[in-house]
Design an enzyme around this catalytic site. Structure first.
Site, PDB file in Angstrom:
ATOM      1  N   CYS A 188       2.901   7.833  -5.690  1.00  0.00           N
ATOM      2  CA  CYS A 188       1.484   7.743  -5.340  1.00  0.00           C
ATOM      3  C   CYS A 188       1.137   8.681  -4.187  1.00  0.00           C
ATOM      4  O   CYS A 188       0.080   8.544  -3.573  1.00  0.00           O
ATOM      5  CB  CYS A 188       1.170   6.309  -4.922  1.00  0.00           C
ATOM      6  SG  CYS A 188       2.133   5.828  -3.481  1.00  0.00           S
TER       7      CYS A 188
ATOM      8  N   ILE B  54      -3.155  -3.083  12.540  1.00  0.00           N
ATOM      9  CA  ILE B  54      -2.609  -2.277  11.438  1.00  0.00           C
ATOM     10  C   ILE B  54      -2.620  -0.806  11.829  1.00  0.00           C
ATOM     11  O   ILE B  54      -3.616  -0.297  12.337  1.00  0.00           O
ATOM     12  CB  ILE B  54      -3.476  -2.452  10.176  1.00  0.00           C
ATOM     13  CG1 ILE B  54      -3.105  -3.746   9.476  1.00  0.00           C
ATOM     14  CG2 ILE B  54      -3.312  -1.301   9.231  1.00  0.00           C
ATOM     15  CD1 ILE B  54      -3.534  -3.802   8.048  1.00  0.00           C
TER      16      ILE B  54
ATOM     17  N   GLU C  22       4.382  -2.359   6.907  1.00  0.00           N
ATOM     18  CA  GLU C  22       4.976  -3.682   7.010  1.00  0.00           C
ATOM     19  C   GLU C  22       3.982  -4.730   6.523  1.00  0.00           C
ATOM     20  O   GLU C  22       4.302  -5.564   5.677  1.00  0.00           O
ATOM     21  CB  GLU C  22       5.343  -3.948   8.483  1.00  0.00           C
ATOM     22  CG  GLU C  22       6.343  -5.026   8.663  1.00  0.00           C
ATOM     23  CD  GLU C  22       7.676  -4.721   8.004  1.00  0.00           C
ATOM     24  OE1 GLU C  22       8.259  -3.673   8.319  1.00  0.00           O
ATOM     25  OE2 GLU C  22       8.118  -5.529   7.166  1.00  0.00           O
ATOM     26  N   VAL C  23       2.759  -4.648   7.034  1.00  0.00           N
ATOM     27  CA  VAL C  23       1.745  -5.636   6.658  1.00  0.00           C
ATOM     28  C   VAL C  23       1.472  -5.544   5.151  1.00  0.00           C
ATOM     29  O   VAL C  23       1.302  -6.555   4.467  1.00  0.00           O
ATOM     30  CB  VAL C  23       0.451  -5.417   7.480  1.00  0.00           C
ATOM     31  CG1 VAL C  23      -0.628  -6.386   7.035  1.00  0.00           C
ATOM     32  CG2 VAL C  23       0.734  -5.607   8.968  1.00  0.00           C
TER      33      VAL C  23
ATOM     34  N   PHE D   6      15.660   7.033   8.302  1.00  0.00           N
ATOM     35  CA  PHE D   6      14.612   6.013   8.316  1.00  0.00           C
ATOM     36  C   PHE D   6      13.579   6.342   7.247  1.00  0.00           C
ATOM     37  O   PHE D   6      12.829   7.289   7.383  1.00  0.00           O
ATOM     38  CB  PHE D   6      13.955   5.997   9.706  1.00  0.00           C
ATOM     39  CG  PHE D   6      12.996   4.857   9.944  1.00  0.00           C
ATOM     40  CD1 PHE D   6      11.867   4.683   9.180  1.00  0.00           C
ATOM     41  CD2 PHE D   6      13.214   3.947  10.974  1.00  0.00           C
ATOM     42  CE1 PHE D   6      10.989   3.655   9.405  1.00  0.00           C
ATOM     43  CE2 PHE D   6      12.333   2.902  11.223  1.00  0.00           C
ATOM     44  CZ  PHE D   6      11.225   2.764  10.425  1.00  0.00           C
TER      45      PHE D   6
ATOM     46  N   GLY E 131       5.225   1.301  17.438  1.00  0.00           N
ATOM     47  CA  GLY E 131       4.908  -0.077  17.854  1.00  0.00           C
ATOM     48  C   GLY E 131       5.058  -1.049  16.703  1.00  0.00           C
ATOM     49  O   GLY E 131       5.497  -2.185  16.877  1.00  0.00           O
TER      50      GLY E 131
ATOM     51  N   ASN F  39       7.161  -0.899  14.310  1.00  0.00           N
ATOM     52  CA  ASN F  39       8.577  -1.197  14.092  1.00  0.00           C
ATOM     53  C   ASN F  39       9.078  -2.227  15.091  1.00  0.00           C
ATOM     54  O   ASN F  39       9.814  -3.153  14.749  1.00  0.00           O
ATOM     55  CB  ASN F  39       9.405   0.087  14.178  1.00  0.00           C
ATOM     56  CG  ASN F  39      10.780  -0.097  13.564  1.00  0.00           C
ATOM     57  OD1 ASN F  39      11.747  -0.303  14.269  1.00  0.00           O
ATOM     58  ND2 ASN F  39      10.855  -0.076  12.244  1.00  0.00           N
TER      59      ASN F  39
ATOM     60  N   GLN G 118       9.197   2.513 -26.992  1.00  0.00           N
ATOM     61  CA  GLN G 118      10.075   3.443 -27.708  1.00  0.00           C
ATOM     62  C   GLN G 118      10.121   3.146 -29.204  1.00  0.00           C
ATOM     63  O   GLN G 118      10.721   3.887 -29.959  1.00  0.00           O
ATOM     64  CB  GLN G 118      11.511   3.315 -27.165  1.00  0.00           C
ATOM     65  CG  GLN G 118      11.727   3.929 -25.812  1.00  0.00           C
ATOM     66  CD  GLN G 118      13.110   3.606 -25.270  1.00  0.00           C
ATOM     67  OE1 GLN G 118      13.229   2.905 -24.294  1.00  0.00           O
ATOM     68  NE2 GLN G 118      14.160   4.101 -25.893  1.00  0.00           N
TER      69      GLN G 118
ATOM     70  N   GLU H 293      22.149  10.766 -24.304  1.00  0.00           N
ATOM     71  CA  GLU H 293      22.961   9.742 -23.656  1.00  0.00           C
ATOM     72  C   GLU H 293      24.374  10.175 -23.258  1.00  0.00           C
ATOM     73  O   GLU H 293      24.850   9.792 -22.183  1.00  0.00           O
ATOM     74  CB  GLU H 293      23.066   8.524 -24.587  1.00  0.00           C
ATOM     75  CG  GLU H 293      21.728   7.896 -24.877  1.00  0.00           C
ATOM     76  CD  GLU H 293      21.823   6.831 -25.945  1.00  0.00           C
ATOM     77  OE1 GLU H 293      21.517   5.673 -25.654  1.00  0.00           O
ATOM     78  OE2 GLU H 293      22.209   7.166 -27.081  1.00  0.00           O
TER      79      GLU H 293
HETATM   80  C1  LIG Z   1       9.398   1.934   1.887  1.00  0.00           C
HETATM   81  C2  LIG Z   1       9.658   1.462   3.270  1.00  0.00           C
HETATM   82  C3  LIG Z   1      10.794   1.884   3.914  1.00  0.00           C
HETATM   83  C4  LIG Z   1      11.076   1.426   5.188  1.00  0.00           C
HETATM   84  N1  LIG Z   1      12.222   1.853   5.774  1.00  0.00           N
HETATM   85  C5  LIG Z   1      12.539   1.407   7.013  1.00  0.00           C
HETATM   86  C6  LIG Z   1      13.723   1.831   7.624  1.00  0.00           C
HETATM   87  O1  LIG Z   1      14.495   2.623   7.069  1.00  0.00           O
HETATM   88  N2  LIG Z   1      14.014   1.329   8.833  1.00  0.00           N
HETATM   89  C7  LIG Z   1      13.175   0.450   9.477  1.00  0.00           C
HETATM   90  O2  LIG Z   1      13.477   0.057  10.586  1.00  0.00           O
HETATM   91  N3  LIG Z   1      12.024   0.066   8.923  1.00  0.00           N
HETATM   92  C8  LIG Z   1      11.688   0.508   7.696  1.00  0.00           C
HETATM   93  N4  LIG Z   1      10.522   0.098   7.120  1.00  0.00           N
HETATM   94  C9  LIG Z   1       9.635  -0.824   7.858  1.00  0.00           C
HETATM   95  C10 LIG Z   1       8.391  -0.173   8.501  1.00  0.00           C
HETATM   96  O3  LIG Z   1       8.155   1.095   8.045  1.00  0.00           O
HETATM   97  C11 LIG Z   1       8.460  -0.099   9.976  1.00  0.00           C
HETATM   98  O4  LIG Z   1       8.679  -1.325  10.566  1.00  0.00           O
HETATM   99  C12 LIG Z   1       7.224   0.588  10.584  1.00  0.00           C
HETATM  100  O5  LIG Z   1       7.605   1.160  11.794  1.00  0.00           O
HETATM  101  C13 LIG Z   1       6.010  -0.299  10.775  1.00  0.00           C
HETATM  102  O6  LIG Z   1       4.932   0.474  11.279  1.00  0.00           O
HETATM  103  P1  LIG Z   1       3.461   0.395  10.701  1.00  0.00           P
HETATM  104  O7  LIG Z   1       2.608   1.272  11.508  1.00  0.00           O
HETATM  105  O8  LIG Z   1       3.419   0.661   9.276  1.00  0.00           O
HETATM  106  O9  LIG Z   1       3.172  -1.115  10.958  1.00  0.00           O
HETATM  107  P2  LIG Z   1       2.074  -2.077  10.377  1.00  0.00           P
HETATM  108  O10 LIG Z   1       2.491  -2.572   9.033  1.00  0.00           O
HETATM  109  O11 LIG Z   1       0.744  -1.421  10.443  1.00  0.00           O
HETATM  110  O12 LIG Z   1       2.215  -3.220  11.426  1.00  0.00           O
HETATM  111  C14 LIG Z   1       3.439  -3.889  11.587  1.00  0.00           C
HETATM  112  C15 LIG Z   1       3.325  -5.043  12.599  1.00  0.00           C
HETATM  113  O13 LIG Z   1       3.220  -4.547  13.929  1.00  0.00           O
HETATM  114  C16 LIG Z   1       2.109  -5.133  14.577  1.00  0.00           C
HETATM  115  N5  LIG Z   1       1.576  -4.156  15.545  1.00  0.00           N
HETATM  116  C17 LIG Z   1       1.417  -2.830  15.332  1.00  0.00           C
HETATM  117  N6  LIG Z   1       0.965  -2.253  16.463  1.00  0.00           N
HETATM  118  C18 LIG Z   1       0.835  -3.236  17.386  1.00  0.00           C
HETATM  119  C19 LIG Z   1       0.414  -3.255  18.739  1.00  0.00           C
HETATM  120  N7  LIG Z   1       0.028  -2.154  19.359  1.00  0.00           N
HETATM  121  N8  LIG Z   1       0.422  -4.420  19.394  1.00  0.00           N
HETATM  122  C20 LIG Z   1       0.815  -5.574  18.769  1.00  0.00           C
HETATM  123  N9  LIG Z   1       1.200  -5.602  17.487  1.00  0.00           N
HETATM  124  C21 LIG Z   1       1.222  -4.441  16.800  1.00  0.00           C
HETATM  125  C22 LIG Z   1       1.178  -5.442  13.431  1.00  0.00           C
HETATM  126  O14 LIG Z   1       0.215  -6.389  13.750  1.00  0.00           O
HETATM  127  C23 LIG Z   1       2.129  -5.914  12.371  1.00  0.00           C
HETATM  128  O15 LIG Z   1       2.491  -7.237  12.581  1.00  0.00           O
HETATM  129  C24 LIG Z   1      10.196   0.542   5.841  1.00  0.00           C
HETATM  130  C25 LIG Z   1       9.024   0.139   5.195  1.00  0.00           C
HETATM  131  C26 LIG Z   1       8.754   0.581   3.932  1.00  0.00           C
HETATM  132  C27 LIG Z   1       7.506   0.131   3.251  1.00  0.00           C
HETATM  133  S1  FES Z   2       3.750   3.495  -5.904  1.00  0.00           S
HETATM  134 FE1  FES Z   2       5.778   3.696  -5.180  1.00  0.00          FE
HETATM  135  S2  FES Z   2       5.457   4.518  -3.210  1.00  0.00           S
HETATM  136 FE2  FES Z   2       3.491   4.056  -3.874  1.00  0.00          FE
END
Ligand SMILES: Cc1cc2nc3c(=O)[nH]c(=O)nc-3n(C[C@H](O)[C@H](O)[C@H](O)COP(=O)(O)OP(=O)(O)OC[C@H]3O[C@@H](n4cnc5c(N)ncnc54)[C@H](O)[C@@H]3O)c2cc1C
Ligand code: FES
Ligand code: FES
Length: 1499
Positions: A53, A430, A435-436, A509, A521, A523, A938, A1431
């Protein structure tokens, strides 16, 4: 905060989009696909794990007055978050209607698209890279590798290595060349042997090579005595100008010059003369020259034909890094990388005229109008001026969107944010939503207030302080990476040790798209126990700043008290995380980070760690020790006891055993802990510490703090990170003969018929079809229990949801509720027999509403005893049928007479198909009970039959149309039927069109996998290794219904001889009936299990005898005239040819010696090499399926439409069929079209399966074409007349221009004349050799090299065939090394999507992957002398497994363990590590079975 706006405004592909009352829960992907009907971006997983996507976001950076471009996963991006931004999708960059973008063109042209479902995502990832960097170069690679460079050169390649302004060029003639460069300013050159030649320039004897670099000269000479090499000096100028004012000019002779101009003042001049090619490559002073010979031989043998060699090199590029987040299940990635390498600076300066492209000679002419010039960034669409001009209006104003009870706030000041958090403590902040987004999708979390903090300056600041670097919490991980890299670059090593650990960790990562969106943040605040960054931040005691209303900002350290419980921190709900300070280190301080995952790239950690030690000044006495671990508890934890107890001790060898003991006490883990593999996780904790110990010891010694180097040289292998660098390879095949007409495409590498549509997003898959008037959406309701009586199904809550139209179940089935083809119920009536067993389905006005409603249905069950595993089935005598047996000779006598007998057992796990397009169908009711099905199946005939029986209508009222599949791999052979039936039953009930496209998690639960098997064997053999007797008992976990299990067990039984003649052979199959979802066909179904079993038996014999494996294998090879154990006579046998060529190509014996040497030199890294042969019988097991029909229509304008019974699912069937028709009719293939497969055009066709589609349909088409050619014959004689004239004349004479063709494979079944049995039409052959390196301390592995020689007869299309070989091999590699389908002891399917099921990614490609098609072996039993290919190559991936086993064996030798050991498949890192067996594994013995409940079970 009051509402400031109701409108969401953003741009998509240059068009302004204004959305009133946007839905805060809607993703950008859903919006693009449903509202804007931009269906190029695909919905595959919805969890950020596949990259299908991928779109590009562009935003104006007002501070720097620049535009930022970055790729993101649209499936996780809330549409509300793109206010004021520009979104670009693949439709926005180019199309077949206007002009292709070079990024689209290159992936298609290089055969980087098979089913095409991943292709738009790949295109957009590459596009985003190019928008940031018009020519990604080795400089970026160097940066990426932290100053380490490894460049290898191979086969006719010249490489120049470059480091910190210094150049080293070495060349070698008449020999082999390998140049390697290694770490941190050190350069290692190796030259490589005999017959491999590097870089030649050549032109009918005249050669000019010019090279140049910082005053050094390289001269090469070559070719029949005529060689001229000119090297040029004077600060990197060589008649060439390049990049930022430098010009590259190359000139060549005999008056022909081609000059091409390149971007922004860069000029490239290339020349071309007398049909031969000069390739020169250039990169900031680096030159690569590749030459290509005609009629000369270069360690490649040349057999009655010409050889084409494709070469490929240069390190882990920026491109690979960008594509890490994109998965492809079809191609094996190599052609995608090859296509995109053309954008790198290292690519050939000849562009389209590169010799590599000459393979596509004809195709390029045909598609000329679609070809765009080289990448020119000035041609890119401009950033919407509105967004720049009104930046402030878009970005500096607060926003509030509200819809459906959910509010989306976008504050723009910290005060506003703090106020909001005060008002709504349980709101969610967000940023990236990575994560959310997962929480709301999979964990059913609902948040009513979302706060988007991207535009708050304080949260986005990055500042250098006295203590470290302070990073705002909303800064994305990609930005963090850049900032820390800059700091590392600009500062001394001593102060940057934590920064380095973070940068290193970010390499592993997630994928690029996630890092572009996710913030630091997020993470921290997610507080995941497997967060990759938190162990580092905890070990370095990073400092956090948080703010809340009324309280001033408070500081805290991220120490052992920060995490309070599972996903809980000490930060309060009203508080906002402002920033994080990552501290500098001092000269007495050392820091490292560690992570181990199943798949190296883009995977979550099994265990990770951050480790810091501070010494007393200038000593090796520990002052402070900080050890933080993830994956060992519900939170990131510190090993407090260990840390305290070791303080004050000297850093010396006896520290390790003490630390191991304390760590065991600090990090207890119950054997049944979530995640499983507990003893491995514990072993990782101590293994990581050992690595840390060695690293620091080495550094102390290097600094002179310790005087004696206590680490033996071989132990350094534990800490040396080897960047094996380049993924490179060659593809060798026979070019068509000079006599073949130009417009005859047989044997030419023509691109896939839909490749360009795939790349532009114009290819229409089922869920991309426009919705019809009144169309509704269907979402399945299925069992969550493995075996239970259905007590009650309560739909009341679901039916209350606005938009829900109704519910269907068995009561709504007008006809039969039994699916005959798979022999199972459609909808459960009283009992459910597996998790995923279909109970009913919800019908609603949109897919998300239907999904939400289906999850609201409450089902009461009464549980019944469940049988889940093979062991359970054996214990309970639960089988689908009597056990089939094949035997030949006298097995018992064989055992009596042989010299040695062995017994053993082995297990192979399940494999999820992971086709990118999920099961999808649209049913459209029509008049008089007619029903049209548009399906991704198929087996259109099977869908037609099943729909007719379910609706109780005749077959002729049902039409099933299949345009294309986004991958099938057997999983859509019969298991596409329930989806079609759900849609059909709902369409019948409501008399409206119905769309049923499964979400990824539903698809995984509702469909079966490859059959797991256990094999028990007894083998008798001679002291040389000749096998005389074999008794096999094979148990397959078939699941809750027969499906195609009988055929699959049949394949196992008749193919488990592989290439070996075993005179006394008995094989018995046991079809275990269990309460898991019925397992089904999967690419090489049965055959791969068979191969695994027989090669395990062979390996056991080899290990027992301690002899050279090749000798034992060779000794047992079949020969012409032999009979197999199922009494088929081997007529043409190419085992030996493939084997010898593979031994030769792979340089097996020399490399085996090198492997031994490597293993002697390295204690903690081991290598293994293995070569295996292959014999593979081709045909459906059920004889009646070996038939095909075709219809060929010629229209009066001369165009031709072909229909056949096969389905295009990425395997290139349609283009091969077009090639067959083109050759048969004698017309150019651009006159021929295939629209779709449909049951009302070609009836009663077998499924597209068993690799026979080209053979059968090709013959049917050929027969139809020959009929038509015959009819046109009378008109061909007129001089000067053309195809169009013949067609016109025939039409005027009322000659039919339409013909059917029908073909049945001859001579199958018993042959009384020879008293034999023809189970197969013919055999295909191959051989594969792989070398693997394992990290004995972590279980990590790398495939260093794979060589494959494959027999495809006379290839119909070498590009498609090589693509099938590479793709199949990688799928087999996934089965053997990565893919672990998990089910809990109560039957729950733990595998949901790419997040927890790891198919191979780009980083898993063998570092060198050479594929060669066997030459000069036409097959007279299939169309145009070809052979099947889809195959068989999958089976050669067992070479990786066996090489890994051999590497483990070398590790075991270190601790005195010799001989055979059992290794089950998949050989995931836990198995590798625990089998290596040493003092660390010994500390954590496996808990006794039955004393605990495991987290997942062995099926
Ligand atoms: C496909 C995939 C692969 C991933 N791989 C890894 C990996 O290899 N290693 C790993 O560690 N993680 C991994 N993750 C997890 C994720 O990517 C991380 O935790 C990421 O850093 C979250 O950041 P975000 O901005 O997307 O958070 P969001 O989803 O936007 O928020 C996450 C949380 O943090 C809170 N938050 C954010 N900012 C603040 C703030 N300023 N104050 C208070 N609360 C706050 C939010 O409210 C929420 O609860 C993966 C996720 C996916 C979907
Ligand atoms: S549909 Fe797989 S990463 Fe978005
Ligand atoms: S082409 Fe990549 S998934 Fe099919």
């Amino acid at each position: 905060m009051e509402a400031k706006t109701d409108f969401l405004i953003f741009f998509v592909n240059g068009e302004k989009v204004i959305e009133k009352e946007p839905d805060p829960t809607c993703t950008l992907l859903h919006y693009l696909r449903s509202k804007l009907h931009l269906t190029g971006s695909k919905n595959v997983c919805g969890e950020g794990g596949c990259g299908a996507c991928t779109v590009m976001i562009s935003k104006y950076d007002d501070e720097n007055n620049s535009i930022l471009h970055y790729s993101v996963n649209a499936c996780l991006t809330p549409v509300c978050s793109v206010h004021g931004l520009a979104v670009t999708t693949t439709e926005g960059i180019g199309s077949l209607r206007t002009r292709l973008h070079p990024v689209q063109e290159q992936i298609a042209k290089h055969h980087g698209s098979q089913c095409g479902f991943c292709t738009p995502g790949m295109v957009m990832s590459m596009y985003a890279l190019l928008r940031n960097n018009t020519q990604p170069s080795m400089i970026e690679i160097e940066k990426y590798l932290e100053g380490r460079i490894l460049i290898e050169i191979y086969l006719m390649i010249e490489i120049e290595i470059y480091l910190e302004g210094r150049i080293m060029i070495e060349k070698y003639l008449e020999g082999k060349i390998m140049i390697e460069k290694y770490l941190e300013g050190r350069i290692m050159l190796e030259i490589y042997l005999e017959g491999r030649i590097m870089i030649e320039i050549y032109l009918e004897g005249r050669t000019m090579i010019e090279k140049y670099l910082e005053g050094r000269i390289l001269i090469q000479k070559y070719l029949e005595g005529r060689i001229l090499i000119e090297i040029y000096l004077e600060s990197r100028i060589l008649k060439e100008k390049y990049l930022e004012g430098r010009i590259l000019i190359q000139k060549y002779l005999e008056g022909r010059t081609m000059i091409e101009k390149y971007l922004e003042g860069r000029i490239l001049i290339q020349k071309y003369l007398e049909g031969m090619i000069l390739i020169q490559k250039y990169l900031k002073g680096r030159i690569r020259i590749e030459l290509y010979l005609e009629s000369r031989i270069l360690k490649e043998k040349y057999l009655e034909g010409r050889i084409l060699i494709h070469k490929y090199l240069e390190g882990r590029t920026m491109i690979e890094k960008y594509l890490e987040g994109n998965l492809c299940r079809c191609t094996g990635y190599r052609p995608i990388l090859e296509g995109y390498r053309t954008f790198s600076k290292e690519s050939c300066a000849m562009g389209d005229n590169c010799c590599k492209n000459q393979t596509e000679n004809k195709l390029k002419d045909e598609k000329k109008e679609n070809y765009s010039p080289p990448y020119d960034p000035t041609q890119e669409p401009i950033f919407p001026p509105d967004l720049k001009a009104n930046y402030s209006a878009y970005n500096n104003k607060s926003l509030l969107f509200e819809n459906n009870g959910v509010r989306w706030y976008r504050p723009v000041t910290l005060t506003e944010l703090i106020e909001l958090k005060h008002q709504y403590p349980h709101s969610k902040i967000i940023i990236g939503n990575t994560e959310v987004g997962i929480e709301t999708r999979y964990k059913k979390m609902k948040y009513h207030v979302l706060i988007h903090t991207c535009n708050i300056r304080e949260l986005n600041n990055i500042t250098y302080t006295d203590d470290g670097i302070k990073i705002g919490s909303s800064v994305t991980l990609s930005q963090v990476e850049v900032v820390l890299q800059q700091a590392i670059h600009n500062s001394s090593d001593e102060i940057c040790r934590v920064f380095k650990a973070v940068v290193e960790m970010l390499k592993w990562f997630a994928g690029k798209q996630i890092r572009n969106a996710a913030c630091i943040g997020g993470n921290i605040m997610t507080a995941s126990p497997i967060s990759d960054l938190n162990p580092i931040f905890q070990a370095c005691t990073a400092v956090l700043e948080v703010v809340s209303k009324g309280n001033s900002m408070r500081k805290m350290t991220l120490d052992g008290n920060f995490f309070q419980g599972y996903r809980q921190t000490i930060i309060q709900p009203t508080e906002v995380l402002l920033s994080l300070t990552i501290p500098y280190t001092n000269k007495n301080e050392y820091f490292e980070g560690y992570k181990q995952a199943i798949r190296k790239d883009d995977d979550i950690a099994i265990v990770n760690a951050g480790m810091r030690v501070v010494f007393e000044p200038e000593s090796d006495v520990i002052k402070e020790l900080h050890l933080s671990y993830g994956g060992m508890a519900p939170t990131t934890v510190m090993a407090k006891n260990t840390m305290q107890k070791l303080v004050g001790r000297k850093w010396e060898n006896n520290l390790v055993p003490a630390a191991c003991q304390y760590l065991e006490e600090d990090l207890p883990l119950d054997p049944g802990a979530p995640g499983g593999i507990v003893e491995y996780r514990k072993t990782l904790t101590t293994s990581f510490f050992f690595k840390f110990y060695l690293t620091v010891t080495q550094q102390l010694y290097n600094k002179g703090i310790t005087q004696e180097n206590t680490i033996p040289r071989s132990h350094l292998s534990a800490i040396e990170t080897r960047e094996l660098g380049p993924s490179k390879g060659s593809q060798v095949y026979e070019l068509v003969g000079a006599a073949q007409k130009d417009d005859n495409p047989i044997g030419r590498p023509v691109v896939h018929s839909s490749a360009y549509q795939h790349a532009t997003g114009e290819a229409v898959f089922v869920d991309d079809m426009l919705t019809l008037k009144g169309e509704l959406f269907v979402s399945p309701v299925y069992s969550s229990r493995p075996h239970a009586t259905l007590i009650n199904v309560d739909t009341s809550a679901a039916l209350q949801i606005p938009g829900v139209k109704g519910y269907i179940c068995y009561k709504d089935v007008p006809g039969s509720n039994h699916i005959d083809i798979s022999d199972e119920q459609l909808f459960a009536v009283e009992e459910v027999t597996c998790v995923g067993c279909l109970i009913g389905a919800v019908v609603a006005t949109s897919a998300p509403i239907a999904r939400e409603a289906s999850r609201s249905i409450k089902i009461d069950y009464k549980d019944l005893p469940a049988i889940l595993t093979i062991e359970d089935a054996i214990e309970n005598n639960s089988y689908l049928s009597k056990s089939p047996v094949y035997h030949s000779g006298d097995v018992n006598k064989g055992f009596e007479e042989c010299e040695q007998v062995l017994e053993g057992e082995v297990y192979m796990g399940a494999q999820e198909h992971f086709y990118l397009e999920t099961q999808s169908s649209i049913a459209v009711p029509k008049e008089r009970d007619e029903m049209d099905l548009f399906s991704a199946g198929q087996f259109p005939g099977g869908i037609q039959e099943s729909v007719a029986k379910t609706l109780d209508i005749p077959f002729n009222k049902v039409k099933c149309v299949v345009k294309r599949l986004g991958g099938g791999f057997g999983g859509k052979e019969v298991q596409s039927i329930p989806t079609a039936l759900m849609a059909a039953v709902a369409a019948k009930k409501y008399n409206l069109p119905m769309r049923c496209c499964l979400e990824r998690d539903d698809d995984i639960v509702m469909t079966g996998t490859r059959h797991p098997i256990t094999a028990k064997y007894k083998v008798g053999f001679s002291s040389e290794g000749r096998i005389s007797s074999l008794d096999l008992n094979i148990y397959a976990n078939c699941g809750n219904a027969p499906d195609v299990s009988y055929a699959i067990m049949g394949a196992i039984l008749i193919k488990c001889d592989n290439a070996y003649k075993i005179p006394n052979f008995r094989v018995t199959g046991h079809l275990c009936k269990t309460n898991i979802r019925s397992n089904t066909a999967m690419r090489a179904a049965g055959s791969i299990q068979a191969m695994f079993i027989i090669e395990t038996v062979l390996q056991h014999v080899i290990d027992q005898l301690g002899v050279e494996p090749t000798k034992v294998r060779e000794l047992n090879f079949y020969k012409v005239g032999d009979r197999t154990h199922v009494n088929q006579i081997i007529k043409d046998c190419n085992i030996q040819s493939c084997w010898e060529e593979c031994l030769n190509h792979s340089d097996y014996y020399n490399r085996k010696t090198q492997v031994h040497q490597f293993n002697r030199d390295n204690r903690w890294r081991k290598r293994g090499i293995s070569i295996v042969p292959l014999k593979y019988g081709i045909s459906f097991e059920v004889i009646q399926l070996n038939q095909a029909g075709a219809l060929v229509n010629i229209y009066t304008d001369g165009s031709v439409l072909i229909s056949h019974g096969g389905v295009e699912m990425g395997q290139g069937l349609h283009i091969k069929m077009i090639q067959v028709a083109s050759a048969s009719l004698g017309i150019s293939s651009d006159r021929i079209h295939i629209s779709e497969s449909s049951t009302n055009i070609v009836p009663n066709a077998p499924p597209s399966a068993a690799s026979v589609s080209s053979d059968l349909n090709g013959m049917a088409i050929k027969i139809a074409c020959e009929t038509l050619s015959k009819r046109l014959e009378p008109y061909k004689n007129e001089k000067g007349s053309s195809w169009n004239d013949w067609v016109k004349k025939a039409y005027e004479d009322r000659v039919s221009l339409s013909a059917t063709g029908f073909y049945k494979a001859p001579d199958l079944g018993p042959d009384p004349a020879t008293n034999s049995e023809n189970k197969f039409m013919y055999y295909t052959y191959g051989a594969g050799c792989s070398e693997v390196e394992v990290d004995c301390l972590t279980g990590d592995h790398t495939v260093i090299r794979t060589d494959i020689v494959f027999d495809v007869g006379t290839s119909l299309n070498p590009a498609i065939d090589i693509g099938q070989i590479e793709g199949a091999f990688m799928m087999g590699y996934g089965l053997y090394m990565l893919e672990n389908f998990k089910i809990s002891p109560n039957g729950k399917v733990l595998t949901q999507g790419p997040g927890n099921y790891k198919i191979p990614a780009i980083s898993n490609i063998p570092k060198q992957f050479n594929v060669s098609l066997l030459k000069g072996k036409p097959n007279d039993r299939a169309v145009y002398s070809s052979k099947a290919i889809g195959e068989p190559p999958l089976l050669l991936s067992v070479s990786v497994f066996l090489a890994t086993k051999s590497a483990i064996m070398a590790a075991r030798h270190e601790t005195g363990r010799r001989g055979y050991f059992r290794l089950d498949s998949p050989a995931t890192p836990d198995k590798i590590r625990m089998q290596c067996q040493d003092e660390f594994t010994k500390q954590f013995p496996v808990a006794e079975e039955g004393t605990y409940t495991p987290w997942f079970i062995k099926l």
